[in-house]
Design an enzyme around this catalytic site. Structure first.
Site, mmCIF file in Angstrom:
data_model
loop_
_atom_site.group_PDB
_atom_site.id
_atom_site.type_symbol
_atom_site.label_atom_id
_atom_site.label_comp_id
_atom_site.label_asym_id
_atom_site.label_seq_id
_atom_site.Cartn_x
_atom_site.Cartn_y
_atom_site.Cartn_z
ATOM 1 N N SER A 48 0.789 -1.200 -0.066
ATOM 2 C CA SER A 48 0.064 0.042 -0.031
ATOM 3 C C SER A 48 0.895 1.290 -0.054
ATOM 4 O O SER A 48 0.404 2.420 -0.231
ATOM 5 C CB SER A 48 -0.996 0.107 1.065
ATOM 6 O OG SER A 48 -0.248 -0.119 2.550
ATOM 7 N N TYR A 49 2.258 1.067 0.216
ATOM 8 C CA TYR A 49 3.037 2.232 0.233
ATOM 9 C C TYR A 49 3.461 2.590 -1.337
ATOM 10 O O TYR A 49 3.955 3.885 -1.850
ATOM 11 C CB TYR A 49 4.326 2.033 1.049
ATOM 12 C CG TYR A 49 4.104 2.116 2.234
ATOM 13 C CD1 TYR A 49 3.003 2.164 2.912
ATOM 14 C CD2 TYR A 49 5.148 1.480 2.956
ATOM 15 C CE1 TYR A 49 2.940 2.366 4.445
ATOM 16 C CE2 TYR A 49 5.122 1.559 4.701
ATOM 17 C CZ TYR A 49 4.049 1.810 5.032
ATOM 18 O OH TYR A 49 3.849 1.755 6.529
ATOM 19 N N HIS A 50 3.084 1.876 -2.165
ATOM 20 C CA HIS A 50 3.418 1.985 -3.669
ATOM 21 C C HIS A 50 4.779 2.384 -4.175
ATOM 22 O O HIS A 50 4.834 3.102 -4.822
ATOM 23 C CB HIS A 50 2.266 3.162 -4.155
ATOM 24 C CG HIS A 50 0.982 2.811 -3.908
ATOM 25 N ND1 HIS A 50 0.253 1.706 -4.374
ATOM 26 C CD2 HIS A 50 0.169 3.405 -2.880
ATOM 27 C CE1 HIS A 50 -1.047 1.791 -4.039
ATOM 28 N NE2 HIS A 50 -1.097 2.827 -3.030
ATOM 29 N N ARG A 74 4.298 -6.327 4.690
ATOM 30 C CA ARG A 74 2.956 -6.590 5.391
ATOM 31 C C ARG A 74 1.914 -7.080 4.612
ATOM 32 O O ARG A 74 2.001 -7.045 3.339
ATOM 33 C CB ARG A 74 2.868 -5.481 6.351
ATOM 34 C CG ARG A 74 3.625 -4.989 7.348
ATOM 35 C CD ARG A 74 3.212 -4.180 8.442
ATOM 36 N NE ARG A 74 2.769 -2.831 7.847
ATOM 37 C CZ ARG A 74 3.591 -1.798 7.640
ATOM 38 N NH1 ARG A 74 4.845 -2.206 7.577
ATOM 39 N NH2 ARG A 74 2.886 -0.687 7.154
#
Length: 281
Positions: A48-50, A74
């Site tokens: 999700s941090y891309h 994660r």
């Protein structure tokens, strides 16, 4: 770099770099490369941090042997259902340009399906895709007890928010009982002024001729925590790593212990998290 030995006998660096908000490819590559070249070996990321593709570029071009790195990712609740956990890991490995993760963590127990995801993590270990598995934000004795009751492979880490204003002593006691390592996110309270300008910490820093962030990180070390810091400032990156000159006294530690007020600097209510993930599913 100093390490701790996990309950599976693997050595984990006690200091790591976080990559949240490093979505700009150029900045991410610069920060990660600078951190590795200045001695960091533990890196924490998540899809999700891309930025995993950017991190992968750095890893692939490093002169440092892969065995010296400790790469953590994660698994968010988006990937808890069915076989999505394994697919998430495979995609992560592709983006990071590596054959295995040193550590994979489940993000939270408040979303249904985490038990299935844990079983998928165990399969990832069996397949050699992951060396160690653990959890993130397992904040109650109940959730930790349930996890340990279903686990065929014992969790090695619980990654939780922890800093002098939120010392998590009740969870630390449970983790000690189960020989699970506490890993702190927001170890500096996200740099909040209430923490960094605290008069007690400033007095201790003055007495040791150093800064409040270094005092806090040394406190984490002496408490036995692993911790993840995030900065794009080269000076801060170096300062956060080099703490060997410091040694907090028993009185220093006692004063910091008294600062615990259970103050969280990042908290999304459970019902909001559940709604967010249910909308995606």
């Amino acid at each position: 770099m100093d390490t701790v030995r996990l309950n599976n006998q693997i050595e984990m660096p006690i200091q790591g770099i976080g990559t949240k908000d490093l979505s700009d490819p150029d900045i991410c590559e610069q920060v990660v490369l600078f951190s590795f070249m200045n001695g960091y070996r533990l890196i924490d990321t998540t899809p999700s941090y891309h930025n995993q593709a950017s991190i992968g570029i750095v890893i692939s071009e490093l002169s440092i042997d892969r065995s010296e790195l400790f790469i953590t990712s994660r698994i968010s609740p988006f990937y808890y259902k069915k076989n999505r956990t394994l697919r998430c890991i495979e995609k992560t490995l592709k983006n990071l340009r590596t054959d295995y993760l040193d550590l994979a963590l489940l993000e939270t127990p408040i979303i249904k399906g985490w038990q299935n995801a844990w079983q998928q993590l165990e399969k990832a270990v069996e397949k050699g895709l992951v060396k160690s598995i653990g959890v993130c934000n397992f904040m109650t004795e109940k959730s930790l007890d349930e996890l340990c009751s279903i686990a065929n492979i014992k969790p090695v880490v619980d990654q939780i928010q922890c800093h002098p204003f939120l010392q998590q002593r009740h969870i630390q006691k449970k983790l000690n009982e189960k020989n699970i390592q506490l890993e702190a996110w927001y170890p500096l309270g996200h740099g909040h002024s209430l923490l960094l300008n605290n008069s007690v910490l400033m007095d201790i820093a003055t007495a040791h001729h150093t800064t409040v962030p270094q005092i806090i990180l040394k406190w984490h070390q002496q408490m036995g925590h692993v911790y993840i810091t995030k900065s794009s400032n080269p000076d801060h990156i170096q300062r956060n790593l080099h703490l060997d000159h410091l040694c907090l006294t028993p009185d220093d530690m006692k004063q910091i212990e008294a600062l615990d007020v259970s103050r969280s600097f990042y908290q999304i209510p459970e019902f909001v998290q559940k709604l967010e993930y249910s909308l995606v599913h």
